[in-house]
Scaffold this motif. Structure first.
Motif, PDB file in Angstrom:
ATOM      1  N   ARG A  27       0.829  -1.211   0.000  1.00 60.01           N
ATOM      2  CA  ARG A  27       0.000   0.000   0.000  1.00 60.01           C
ATOM      3  C   ARG A  27       0.856   1.250   0.000  1.00 60.01           C
ATOM      4  NH1 ARG A  27      -3.243   1.812   5.394  1.00 60.01           N
ATOM      5  NH2 ARG A  27      -1.077   1.707   6.087  1.00 60.01           N
ATOM      6  N   ARG A  28       0.343   2.288  -0.652  1.00 56.52           N
ATOM      7  CA  ARG A  28       0.821   3.649  -0.445  1.00 56.52           C
ATOM      8  C   ARG A  28      -0.407   4.533  -0.314  1.00 56.52           C
ATOM      9  NH1 ARG A  28       0.402   6.217  -5.447  1.00 56.52           N
ATOM     10  NH2 ARG A  28       0.374   4.816  -7.251  1.00 56.52           N
ATOM     11  N   SER A  29      -0.278   5.600   0.462  1.00 56.02           N
ATOM     12  CA  SER A  29      -1.437   6.434   0.759  1.00 56.02           C
ATOM     13  C   SER A  29      -1.173   7.886   0.413  1.00 56.02           C
ATOM     14  CB  SER A  29      -1.809   6.322   2.249  1.00 56.02           C
ATOM     15  OG  SER A  29      -2.260   5.025   2.547  1.00 56.02           O
ATOM     16  N   GLY A  30      -2.189   8.545  -0.150  1.00 58.60           N
ATOM     17  CA  GLY A  30      -2.164   9.974  -0.376  1.00 58.60           C
ATOM     18  C   GLY A  30      -3.064  10.669   0.619  1.00 58.60           C
ATOM     19  N   LYS A  31      -3.445  11.900   0.292  1.00 62.57           N
ATOM     20  CA  LYS A  31      -4.291  12.651   1.217  1.00 62.57           C
ATOM     21  C   LYS A  31      -5.673  12.024   1.343  1.00 62.57           C
ATOM     22  CE  LYS A  31      -2.013  17.150   0.704  1.00 62.57           C
ATOM     23  NZ  LYS A  31      -2.128  18.542   0.201  1.00 62.57           N
ATOM     24  N   VAL A  32      -6.181  11.435   0.276  1.00 59.68           N
ATOM     25  CA  VAL A  32      -7.533  10.866   0.288  1.00 59.68           C
ATOM     26  C   VAL A  32      -7.528   9.379  -0.035  1.00 59.68           C
ATOM     27  CG1 VAL A  32      -9.813  10.954  -0.829  1.00 59.68           C
ATOM     28  CG2 VAL A  32      -8.594  13.079  -0.309  1.00 59.68           C
ATOM     29  N   ARG A  33      -6.645   8.950  -0.930  1.00 60.20           N
ATOM     30  CA  ARG A  33      -6.716   7.590  -1.446  1.00 60.20           C
ATOM     31  C   ARG A  33      -5.647   6.666  -0.868  1.00 60.20           C
ATOM     32  NH1 ARG A  33      -8.548  11.129  -4.723  1.00 60.20           N
ATOM     33  NH2 ARG A  33     -10.468  10.697  -5.861  1.00 60.20           N
ATOM     34  N   ASP A  34      -6.048   5.410  -0.662  1.00 60.32           N
ATOM     35  CA  ASP A  34      -5.120   4.331  -0.345  1.00 60.32           C
ATOM     36  C   ASP A  34      -4.993   3.483  -1.618  1.00 60.32           C
ATOM     37  OD1 ASP A  34      -5.018   5.259   2.266  1.00 60.32           O
ATOM     38  OD2 ASP A  34      -6.542   3.857   2.978  1.00 60.32           O
ATOM     39  N   VAL A  35      -3.772   3.291  -2.087  1.00 57.95           N
ATOM     40  CA  VAL A  35      -3.531   2.612  -3.358  1.00 57.95           C
ATOM     41  C   VAL A  35      -2.819   1.290  -3.085  1.00 57.95           C
ATOM     42  CG1 VAL A  35      -2.497   2.765  -5.648  1.00 57.95           C
ATOM     43  CG2 VAL A  35      -3.369   4.840  -4.529  1.00 57.95           C
ATOM     44  N   TYR A  36      -3.405   0.201  -3.564  1.00 64.89           N
ATOM     45  CA  TYR A  36      -2.878  -1.147  -3.325  1.00 64.89           C
ATOM     46  C   TYR A  36      -2.434  -1.784  -4.634  1.00 64.89           C
ATOM     47  CZ  TYR A  36      -5.024  -0.713   1.277  1.00 64.89           C
ATOM     48  OH  TYR A  36      -5.363  -0.280   2.536  1.00 64.89           O
ATOM     49  N   ASP A  37      -1.392  -2.584  -4.534  1.00 64.94           N
ATOM     50  CA  ASP A  37      -0.827  -3.276  -5.690  1.00 64.94           C
ATOM     51  C   ASP A  37      -1.479  -4.650  -5.826  1.00 64.94           C
ATOM     52  OD1 ASP A  37       0.759  -4.522  -7.611  1.00 64.94           O
ATOM     53  OD2 ASP A  37       2.584  -3.508  -6.947  1.00 64.94           O
ATOM     54  N   LEU A  38      -2.194  -4.852  -6.932  1.00 64.46           N
ATOM     55  CA  LEU A  38      -2.833  -6.140  -7.196  1.00 64.46           C
ATOM     56  C   LEU A  38      -2.008  -7.015  -8.134  1.00 64.46           C
ATOM     57  CD1 LEU A  38      -6.579  -5.075  -7.727  1.00 64.46           C
ATOM     58  CD2 LEU A  38      -5.567  -6.130  -5.688  1.00 64.46           C
ATOM     59  N   THR A  47     -11.039   7.016   0.443  1.00 63.16           N
ATOM     60  CA  THR A  47     -11.541   7.129   1.807  1.00 63.16           C
ATOM     61  C   THR A  47     -12.380   8.403   1.927  1.00 63.16           C
ATOM     62  OG1 THR A  47      -9.726   8.477   2.701  1.00 63.16           O
ATOM     63  CG2 THR A  47      -9.381   6.062   2.577  1.00 63.16           C
ATOM     64  N   ASP A  48     -12.826   8.676   3.146  1.00 65.44           N
ATOM     65  CA  ASP A  48     -13.583   9.900   3.423  1.00 65.44           C
ATOM     66  C   ASP A  48     -12.698  10.975   4.054  1.00 65.44           C
ATOM     67  OD1 ASP A  48     -15.927   8.673   2.480  1.00 65.44           O
ATOM     68  OD2 ASP A  48     -16.351   7.803   4.446  1.00 65.44           O
ATOM     69  N   ARG A  49     -11.380  10.782   3.957  1.00 66.73           N
ATOM     70  CA  ARG A  49     -10.477  11.811   4.485  1.00 66.73           C
ATOM     71  C   ARG A  49     -10.669  13.122   3.738  1.00 66.73           C
ATOM     72  NH1 ARG A  49      -6.648   7.345   4.351  1.00 66.73           N
ATOM     73  NH2 ARG A  49      -5.647   8.129   2.459  1.00 66.73           N
ATOM     74  N   ILE A  50     -10.404  14.212   4.450  1.00 61.38           N
ATOM     75  CA  ILE A  50     -10.446  15.524   3.817  1.00 61.38           C
ATOM     76  C   ILE A  50      -9.262  16.325   4.319  1.00 61.38           C
ATOM     77  CG2 ILE A  50     -11.960  16.574   5.583  1.00 61.38           C
ATOM     78  CD1 ILE A  50     -13.321  18.083   3.198  1.00 61.38           C
ATOM     79  N   SER A  51      -8.650  17.085   3.427  1.00 59.30           N
ATOM     80  CA  SER A  51      -7.484  17.883   3.795  1.00 59.30           C
ATOM     81  C   SER A  51      -7.784  19.356   3.560  1.00 59.30           C
ATOM     82  CB  SER A  51      -6.254  17.464   2.973  1.00 59.30           C
ATOM     83  OG  SER A  51      -6.475  17.729   1.597  1.00 59.30           O
ATOM     84  N   ALA A  52      -7.086  20.192   4.286  1.00 57.10           N
ATOM     85  CA  ALA A  52      -7.193  21.642   4.120  1.00 57.10           C
ATOM     86  C   ALA A  52      -5.926  22.267   4.668  1.00 57.10           C
ATOM     87  CB  ALA A  52      -8.423  22.190   4.843  1.00 57.10           C
ATOM     88  N   PHE A  53      -5.445  23.278   3.971  1.00 57.48           N
ATOM     89  CA  PHE A  53      -4.239  23.996   4.392  1.00 57.48           C
ATOM     90  C   PHE A  53      -3.074  23.027   4.625  1.00 57.48           C
ATOM     91  CE2 PHE A  53      -7.940  26.472   5.958  1.00 57.48           C
ATOM     92  CZ  PHE A  53      -7.815  27.569   5.115  1.00 57.48           C
ATOM     93  N   ASP A  54      -2.992  22.007   3.769  1.00 62.08           N
ATOM     94  CA  ASP A  54      -1.908  21.025   3.771  1.00 62.08           C
ATOM     95  C   ASP A  54      -1.922  20.100   4.983  1.00 62.08           C
ATOM     96  OD1 ASP A  54      -0.922  21.963   1.327  1.00 62.08           O
ATOM     97  OD2 ASP A  54       0.239  23.524   2.325  1.00 62.08           O
ATOM     98  N   PHE A  55      -3.051  20.008   5.668  1.00 58.59           N
ATOM     99  CA  PHE A  55      -3.223  19.059   6.767  1.00 58.59           C
ATOM    100  C   PHE A  55      -4.352  18.091   6.423  1.00 58.59           C
ATOM    101  CE2 PHE A  55      -1.049  22.406   9.045  1.00 58.59           C
ATOM    102  CZ  PHE A  55      -0.353  21.763  10.060  1.00 58.59           C
ATOM    103  N   ILE A  56      -4.172  16.805   6.741  1.00 59.89           N
ATOM    104  CA  ILE A  56      -5.289  15.872   6.726  1.00 59.89           C
ATOM    105  C   ILE A  56      -6.031  16.046   8.037  1.00 59.89           C
ATOM    106  CG2 ILE A  56      -5.968  13.451   6.668  1.00 59.89           C
ATOM    107  CD1 ILE A  56      -3.475  12.894   4.996  1.00 59.89           C
TER     108      ILE A  56
END
Length: 307
Positions: A27-38, A47-56
């Motif tokens: 896995r690698r993760s960004g601000k919103v997405r988790d990306v998996y190698d199949l 995900t339902d993460r939300i970021s603002a002003f460079d903070f998750i």
């Protein structure tokens, strides 16, 4: 709080928003997405993460990931362009092969199985209206990323024609706006100019559809990658996280516009006393609900579907 039956795989907050996933795959993760190698493909979980002003933020927006996935799926299917999306079905066989007891229901509606691509290291940004970092650059120099603009333009004015304003991709913090000359230096003239042309064509086609639904696309960013020898549109596309959507019926240049994104979140964080340096605070339920409603309205108006 965490999901009791899948505490190792999914983390939820008190509103029911999915904050993170931990599936038994690389896995690698960004601000919103988790990306998996199949293996031959990727599994992208919104995900339902939300970021603002460079903070998750510690609070999520329930259903945000499903809305982003639905929006991208709609545009990938509408636009006449080569893209990376294979399926939005949960890859049950691959996941249960890795973990037979894994509960898959939290993934429903929020996954994209995609082709693997060699990512082009630039955000391909197109602007049709004057706002954000483009407005600040114009006010300082009269141009944006080397695109000279007429004098006297006001905030949120429509530009004479859409402009291509690429940006370097930053792992942390803000992307850096650059000129097409910088892209040419890094990628070569043929590739850079091709990406500019593709980006403008996709933006214009999307604007035509959105305007028919009463929505203006002020600006957006695309990502491209190479799948073999093919230039391919990847990542999310034309969502409220990657674009500014405005309602055409209340559009009034000369001031900031109400937008279909995390505007409520940014405004509350700017007035709640947070210093934008320390860990951000939890969001009030009212702000969470208003933001979810805006994401849902954007999807339903553009797609014509009920979420």
């Amino acid at each position: 709080m965490t999901n009791n039956t899948n505490h190792k795989s999914y983390q939820f907050d008190s509103s029911g928003a999915l904050l993170s996933t931990d599936l038994p795959l690389p896995r690698r993760s960004g601000k919103v997405r988790d990306v998996y190698d199949l293996g031959d493909e990727l599994l992208i979980v919104s995900t339902d993460r939300i970021s603002a002003f460079d903070f998750i933020l510690p609070s999520g927006i329930p259903d945000k990931g499903r809305l982003l996935t639905s929006m991208s799926k709609f545009w990938f299917h509408l636009l006449d362009v080569r893209h990376h999306l294979i399926s939005t079905d949960v890859p049950t066989k691959q996941l249960h092969a890795a973990a037979p007891e894994l509960e898959l229901s939290p993934l429903e509606g929020r996954v994209m199985v995609t082709k693997k691509a060699q990512v082009v290291p630039f955000e391909c940004v197109v602007r049709g209206y004057l706002e954000g970092s483009g407005l600040r650059e114009y006010q300082a120099s009269g141009e944006i990323c080397g695109n000279k603009l007429p004098p006297g333009l006001s905030q949120c004015d429509r530009l004479p024609q859409p402009i291509f304003t690429p940006a370097t991709k930053a792992e942390e913090g803000h992307d850096e706006n650059v000129t097409i000359g910088r892209m040419i230096a890094d990628l070569g003239s043929e590739r850079a100019l091709d990406l500019r042309e593709r980006s403008l064509q996709i933006y214009n086609a999307a604007c035509e559809h959105a305007q028919s639904k009463g929505i203006l696309i002020a600006d957006t960013k695309f990502e491209f990658g190479m799948v073999g020898d093919d230039v391919t549109l990847i990542d999310e596309v034309l969502t409220p996280d990657s674009s500014r959507f405005w309602a055409a019926d209340v559009y009034q240049p000369g001031k900031a516009q109400p937008s279909f994104d995390k505007q409520f979140v940014r405004e509350w964080l700017s007035t709640c006393g947070w210093d934008k340096q320390s860990d951000p605070p939890e969001l009030p339920a009212e702000i969470i609900n208003k933001t979810r409603d805006k994401y849902r309205e954007a999807y339903e108006r553009i797609s014509g579907d009920v979420f």
